[in-house]
Design a protein around this motif. Structure first.
Motif, short mmCIF file in Angstrom:
data_model
loop_
_atom_site.label_atom_id
_atom_site.label_comp_id
_atom_site.label_asym_id
_atom_site.label_seq_id
_atom_site.Cartn_x
_atom_site.Cartn_y
_atom_site.Cartn_z
N GLU A 54 0.83 -1.21 0.00
CA GLU A 54 0.00 0.00 0.00
C GLU A 54 0.86 1.26 0.00
OE1 GLU A 54 -4.11 -1.39 2.18
OE2 GLU A 54 -2.32 -1.11 3.40
N LYS A 55 1.97 1.19 0.74
CA LYS A 55 2.87 2.35 0.75
C LYS A 55 3.45 2.58 -0.64
CE LYS A 55 4.30 1.90 5.54
NZ LYS A 55 5.30 1.26 6.41
N ILE A 57 2.06 1.88 -3.43
CA ILE A 57 1.02 2.37 -4.34
C ILE A 57 0.76 3.87 -4.13
CG2 ILE A 57 -1.45 2.24 -4.86
CD1 ILE A 57 -1.26 -0.75 -4.28
N ILE A 58 0.87 4.31 -2.88
CA ILE A 58 0.56 5.72 -2.62
C ILE A 58 1.78 6.62 -2.67
CG2 ILE A 58 -1.48 5.18 -1.25
CD1 ILE A 58 0.19 5.84 1.25
N PRO A 70 0.57 10.41 -6.71
CA PRO A 70 0.62 8.99 -6.35
C PRO A 70 0.61 8.10 -7.59
CG PRO A 70 -1.08 10.13 -5.12
CD PRO A 70 -0.59 11.08 -6.15
N ARG A 72 -1.02 5.65 -8.84
CA ARG A 72 -2.21 5.36 -9.64
C ARG A 72 -2.82 6.61 -10.26
NH1 ARG A 72 -5.97 0.98 -6.84
NH2 ARG A 72 -5.77 2.25 -4.96
N LYS A 73 -2.37 7.79 -9.80
CA LYS A 73 -2.90 9.03 -10.38
C LYS A 73 -1.95 9.64 -11.40
CE LYS A 73 -5.98 10.47 -6.69
NZ LYS A 73 -6.19 11.40 -5.58
N ARG A 439 -8.87 7.38 -13.41
CA ARG A 439 -10.12 7.23 -12.67
C ARG A 439 -10.03 5.99 -11.79
NH1 ARG A 439 -14.35 7.62 -9.83
NH2 ARG A 439 -16.43 7.80 -10.70
N LYS A 440 -10.47 6.15 -10.55
CA LYS A 440 -10.47 5.02 -9.63
C LYS A 440 -11.90 4.56 -9.40
CE LYS A 440 -9.25 4.08 -4.89
NZ LYS A 440 -9.71 4.74 -3.70
N LYS A 486 -5.95 -3.39 -7.02
CA LYS A 486 -5.33 -3.76 -5.75
C LYS A 486 -6.06 -5.03 -5.30
CE LYS A 486 -5.09 -1.27 -1.64
NZ LYS A 486 -5.35 0.00 -0.97
#
Lengths: 694, 174
Positions: A54-55, A57-58, A70, A72-73, A439-440, A486
């Motif tokens: 998770e770390k 990914i962000i 981040p 994914r953005k 887009r998430k 994820k």
């Protein structure tokens, strides 16, 4: 191919089918929040303990947009290799790390240089930008890179790989991809560390590197120094040129590397200096095997001063001034009579760069970055040689480029709009817009990306242009779509498809009818609009178990045209020298608190390359069957207090590794290293009593 | 290619052994409960209420957390009561919390509570188009911190007045 896709789909299904909703357990909580106000709650640090995955990914990615976003953005397809992955992978040098990136492959250029191709396209000169701590590492004369016991990996904090165009930010050296290496700062080193790497094949040594780093942060001042000295060999195998002349590369392909990286920072002001010397010995000349070895050196000096000022949380200003001096392909010594086509070559190419930009957040949903960058290239030949086209000893080119980027958070998606307009005294202009929509949806994330990019003709591209015709910039348009999910808090999967179209590709053209023209060879823009399409897949798992990385990439040029220099007559889906399929599997398994073992497999599909010429001098194409190498590395993170070590064997089955030329220029496949046993030792002397291993 | 098949088999086995349970990101419900308590405190109903009924649709750990909190604060004014309710009861409360598991009922809830002075709170982001006043979400970019979206338009339609304390720390959406 079908089997591979079935495998990938089944892998996906395995995880989706196990996807029973299994809520994470609430953290054990004894804190009393009952009297907190809304403001205090908002300022409360997140009480969620994120997993390593998770770390990752962000984490903020700095290379894909002017403002870090981040993973994914980010408006790019991005791979990240973290420090612990580098350490536990047992990577010996940068070549091993490149195997962890989908789409990237290594090919021989000329004179012993091994460089990059990407997504089925030869991508050595100005197509892929390599940055170390924000410094453009590509040499300025040809814009190329050289791999193989080069670019140290011992003090890397992370590597961000933008698997897509970067010209809207970086200009003319980032047409297809950007590799951004971030090394540790003084605070992260906080001590003195030493690293040793020694590797041996059955025939001779392969790697012998020593590096030392020191760093510390004291109040507002921070420093770090990293020095490396090493030597290695390209191969200990036999090289056979296209005329069947051979020589033993053991003792004839040495690589010496000297590297120094100094970083100083005081408040908002920072200074950086990098020295990089890559001294090679070569016998694989572009006319065939030479009678003896010759030194061929690549030396670079890079420095930068950067000042960043935050006027308010919503408004920042940054300026950078940098200078880079490169002396690439420095060929020394007196060639033997039989090698008469070889002569002395020395160029000193300076690049001065000034960059000013401002970042503004006028409202919560909008960020704008605007700025301008100026480049001055100044090159001269100090030893009485002249530049070919201009017949002078010195040339200058000037380039300026205004740029802008808008990041918008809307209800439907995050939108990135950007553009850079390069105006050059050498090649005219190039406009490179980009659009990114991300887009998430719950655990899923989507990216739709479009970008134009270009490769600026480098100094020697221009001077070696065919018939002195002005070169146009090579221009590409790239469309990408990525889906990522994820799967669990420890698992991440991403799949993307791409379509790359390149026009005016700059290629070195070898004219066979040289008797008709006294100046037969040179760079020119290809007439065909070339390109590739494909799919890339990355799966990552990370937990107390260790980590698993699985990546796969596939390209085809079946729906595109191909330049004759890169074409494979026997297979119109493939380009010369570059495998259509690639995968890497790596599993690092923790055994106890300090021990780990990391097996890995690297696979390259079928390749095509020219290996020899017939009696009429026609190049003969050969098929290279798929290549699979198995590797094993085991280590102890705490051999003694503050010391760690690892032992590994690379290429266990002693597969014959060859780097094929990705364009037809009569260079036979260059052997790489066979089975290598190696040892890595690290010692850390911390400035503070608590060491990292504690 | 036998080696390739063998390799794929090994990869499949290894990945199959890896724990593959799926999950969803959870809120810090204790924190959410304190947020809800403060939302009630800084929201004005007209006419002013001496007791506030909080209804929770679906199973959410916020229910226990809120009950504990309300028990601690039992001397406050207005008096608060917390209970689990069905969708059809949603118009009979002053504050309605739609748990994450029940967000597929949100259209029905929106129809039942349309324009009523009910502070509708959802445990899922981007719910304002269904008349939700406040939507909790987890901000991944901020180290998985709990935050909330506020729709002033929906509050106004429900004739609710939310104070600056709520607005200043919210992500404002339409």
């Amino acid at each position: 191919m079908n089997r591979i896709f079935i495998f990938l789909m089944s892998l996906l299904l395995v995880h989706v089918s196990f996807g029973q909703e299994n809520e994470t357990k609430p953290a054990l909580d004894t804190a009393d929040l009952s009297n907190l106000s809304i403001e205090e709650l908002s300022k409360l640090k997140s009480r969620y303990v994120a997993t390593d995955m998770e770390k990752s990914i962000i984490q903020a990615i700095g290379a894909a947009s002017h403002k870090p976003l981040p993973l994914r953005k980010t408006p790019s397809i991005v791979s990240v290799i973290m420090e612990d992955e580098i350490e536990k992978s047992g990577a010996r040098d940068f070549i091993d790390l490149l195997k962890l990136i989908p789409g990237v492959e290594l090919n021989v250029d000329v004179e012993g240089v091994v460089a990059l191709s990407f997504r089925g396209m030869w991508a050595n000169e100005g197509n892929i930008l390599l940055q170390i701590d924000g410094q453009e590492v590509n040499e300025t004369a040809f814009a190329g890179l050289q791999f193989g016991n080069h670019y140290p990996i011992t003090q890397i904090k992370k590597i961000e790989i933008i698997r897509g165009p970067g010209s809207a930010i970086y200009g003319g050296f980032a047409e297809y991809a950007v590799i951004n290496v971030v090394t540790k700062c003084g605070k992260e080193i906080d001590g003195i560390t030493g690293n040793l790497l020694a590797g041996q094949t059955g025939n001779g040594f392969a790697h012998q590197n020593v590096s030392v780093a020191a760093g510390r942060k004291v109040n507002d001042f921070s420093y770090s120094i990293h020095a490396l000295a090493g030597r290695g060999q390209r191969s200990t195998d036999i090289y056979r040129d296209v005329h069947d002349k051979t020589y033993d590369m053991n003792g004839n392909s040495s690589i010496r590397n000297g590297f120094l990286d100094v970083k100083l920072a005081y408040n908002n002001l920072s200074f950086l200096f990098i020295y990089d010397n890559y001294a090679t010995e070569i016998r694989d000349g572009y006319v065939g095997a030479l009678t003896k070895t010759y030194p061929c050196n690549f030396t670079s000096y890079m420095s930068e001063v950067k000042y960043k000022k935050e006027w308010s949380p919503k408004f920042q200003f940054q300026t950078k001034l940098s200078w880079k001096r490169t002396l690439p392909w420095e060929f020394e010594g007196q060639p033997a009579p039989i090698d008469s086509s070889y002569g002395h070559y020395k160029i000193i190419a300076d690049r001065y760069r000034a960059n000013v930009n401002v970042s503004w957040d006028p409202v919560s949903w909008l960020n704008g970055v605007a700025g301008v960058e100026g480049l001055l290239d100044n090159a001269y030949k100090p030893d009485g040689q002249l530049f070919k086209a201009d017949s002078t000893a010195r040339v200058n080119y000037f380039n300026y480029a205004p740029f802008i980027q808008l990041l918008m958070k809307t209800r439907f998606a995050n939108v990135t709009l950007g553009a850079r307009y390069d105006v050059s005294s050498a090649f005219g202009s190039a406009f490179n817009p980009r659009l990114g929509i991300t887009r998430k949806f719950g655990r899923f994330n989507f990216k739709l990306l479009y970008a134009a990019s270009f490769r600026a003709p480098s100094i020697e591209d221009i001077q070696y242009s065919l018939n002195k015709v002005m070169l146009n910039p090579e221009q590409s348009k790239t469309l990408e779509f990525e889906t990522s999910v994820k799967l669990t808090k420890d698992m991440f999967l991403s799949v993307n498809i791409f379509d790359v179209t390149t026009k005016n590709a700059i290629r070195y053209f070898v004219r066979m009818d040289s008797s008709n023209n006294g100046d037969p060879n040179g760079y020119r823009n290809t007439r065909n609009v070339i390109g590739s399409q494909g799919v890339e897949f990355e799966y990552k798992y990370k937990s107390s178990f260790g980590f698993i990385n699985f990546l796969y990439s596939y390209y085809t040029i079946g729906n595109k045209k191909c330049d004759s220099a890169n074409a494979v007559v026997a297979n119109r889906n493939s380009t010369l020298g570059i495998a259509q399929s690639k995968f890497t599997f790596m599993a690092s398994i923790n055994a106890g608190k300090y021990l780990f073992i990391t097996p890995s497999v690297n696979f390259l599909g079928k390749r095509y390359g020219y290996t020899h010429v017939d009696g009429l001098g026609n190049a003969i194409l050969s098929v290279f069957q798929p290549q699979m190498t198995f590797n094993l590395y085991a280590g102890c993170e705490r051999l003694l207090k503050n010391a760690s070590f690892g032992v590994g064997v690379n290429n266990i089955t002693d597969e014959r590794i060859v780097y094929l030329q990705a364009y037809n220029s009569m260079h036979a496949p260059l052997p790489g290293l066979g089975r290598e046993f190696y040892l890595k030792l690290n010692y850390n002397f911390p400035f503070h009593s608590k060491s990292k291993s504690d | 290619m036998n080696k390739t098949r063998f390799f794929f088999f090994i990869v499949l086995v290894v990945l199959g052994l890896v724990p593959t349970k799926s999950y969803s990101q959870n809120f810090d419900y204790k924190e959410n409960a304190v947020y809800v308590y403060n939302f009630v405190k800084y929201t004005n109903w007209a006419p002013r209420k001496s007791s506030i009924q909080i209804g929770i649709i679906g199973n959410s750990p916020v229910e226990d957390a809120l009950k504990n909190l309300v028990a601690q604060k039992r001397n406050g004014s207005p008096t608060l009561s917390v209970r689990n309710i069905s969708v059809n009861e949603s118009k009979n409360v002053d504050v309605l919390i739609v748990s994450k598991s029940e967000t597929d009922q949100i259209k029905k809830i929106a129809a039942i509570t349309a324009n009523l002075p009910i502070l509708v709170i959802a445990e899922k982001e981007n719910m304002s188009r269904f008349g939700v006043c406040i939507s909790f979400f987890i901000d991944e970019d901020n180290n998985y911190k709990t935050q909330y979206q506020l729709s002033l338009r929906n509050c106004k339609q429900r004739k609710l007045s939310v104070s600056e304390q709520i607005q200043n720390n919210a992500v404002l959406i339409r």
